[in-house]
Design an enzyme around this catalytic site. Sequence first.
Site, PDB file in Angstrom:
ATOM      1  N   ALA A  76       2.482   8.461  -0.079  1.00  0.00           N
ATOM      2  CA  ALA A  76       1.165   7.851   0.042  1.00  0.00           C
ATOM      3  C   ALA A  76       1.129   6.713  -0.952  1.00  0.00           C
ATOM      4  CB  ALA A  76       0.074   8.876  -0.266  1.00  0.00           C
ATOM      5  N   SER A  77       0.983   5.483  -0.472  1.00  0.00           N
ATOM      6  CA  SER A  77       1.088   4.311  -1.331  1.00  0.00           C
ATOM      7  C   SER A  77      -0.044   4.255  -2.346  1.00  0.00           C
ATOM      8  CB  SER A  77       1.087   3.033  -0.491  1.00  0.00           C
ATOM      9  OG  SER A  77       2.188   3.001   0.379  1.00  0.00           O
ATOM     10  N   GLN A  78       0.194   3.504  -3.418  1.00  0.00           N
ATOM     11  CA  GLN A  78      -0.813   3.316  -4.459  1.00  0.00           C
ATOM     12  C   GLN A  78      -2.053   2.658  -3.848  1.00  0.00           C
ATOM     13  OE1 GLN A  78       0.470   0.738  -7.595  1.00  0.00           O
ATOM     14  NE2 GLN A  78      -1.344   1.081  -8.853  1.00  0.00           N
TER      15      GLN A  78
END
Length: 428
Positions: A76-78
């Site tokens: 899950a990307s920043q």
Amino acid sequence: MTGGPGAAGAGDPAALRARLVAGLRVSGALRDEQVAAALEQVPRHLFLPGVDPGQAYADDAVVTKVDSGGHPVSSASQPAIVALMLEQLGVRPGDRILEIGAGTGYNAALLAALAGGEGRVSTVDIDPSVAAGARTHLDAGGFRQVSVVQADGAQGWPPGAPYDRIILTVGAWDILPAWAGQLAAGGRLVLPLSLGPALQYSIAFQPADGHLASVSVLPCGFMRLRGPSAGPEVIVRLPGQGGMLAETGPRPAGAEDLDTLFSQPGQPVSTGVRASLGDLYAGLGLWLVTHEAAGIGRLTPTRPGPQAARPRRGGQRPAAPPRLLIASAHGCATLGPAGSPGGAARGGPRAALGIAAQPFGKEGGELASRLARHVRDWDAAGRPAVADLRVAAYPAEAVRTLPAGTVPAGAAVISKQHTSLVLSWPPR
């Protein structure tokens, strides 16, 4: 930004979301009100089951799958880079959207919130388990209208084409024909594009007279596309450097290995230039990509153990600032904050630091001097920045036949398999 179960309403998800959005506004990563509303609406914690809500709503990426060697392959990307890329994409109500790289499904849910009830979102992932997980999370969040497809995103998704918006949440080495071909007239393509080994930039493109022209550019770092279209870049592990990774091209035949070279340090070469880490890995990194014939790599020290499970912006959390690198058969040189090559820089990514080149091996001195000259040239040229960069993407061979004057004077051309990228800065 950090979060914890005892903060923001004792872990209440709505309060944590509001705090995350407020923090992104303060940091400058969030300016668009529609994107802010989507971030406040979509429950990120439902896409990260088993993760503490405080961590789910921290401004950090979270690894969700690793391969057999323990290397992250999905995350899950920043939230900061998620917000920035959504602003680049500029989704409108009713848009038809293709996402390549389903991840947890969270970004697809945000896209659905932005496109509204009349919009259509398809998200594609090459990994069956990732696609299945995204489907489960989207259903749990009430986003059943999003279509999840298990397929190689290198081919786009022809059944849903054309698309008003296409976004990649995986790093790409090239702009593949399917993506440009499935983009509607007046559409927009946003992707993390490699302009050099481990130097990625999220670029928003729009069609323009037979090519793609950039609308905006910002630095980023994502796990790369998997499958046959992943590109030629490689990752070299350096056990002797405490878990350091080298993302660079293959070493020439007969060359000394990098671990051996790093055991032969020379005298550092001061550039006489002070710059922030943000400048070093963004504007200066681009300058080196376009001016250094040997090619640029990036060395990233990583902390062993649990810390590596919480990367920032899709990569492992660094134990010290990454360093840019050039190498020859019998030498290499790195560029970074002056001081210990592996030491952590203080003052944050915007603090001005002395920049030095560190040689290794018998050919390292000349390489370090070359790096130092590049830094001084970049400084003398007014420090061209990523935000000012213009990128034009043409079919691979088309650059050779363009009318005179089409390619700006002083522009750099990066040739890929399917495209030729023309990089230029406006004259000062």
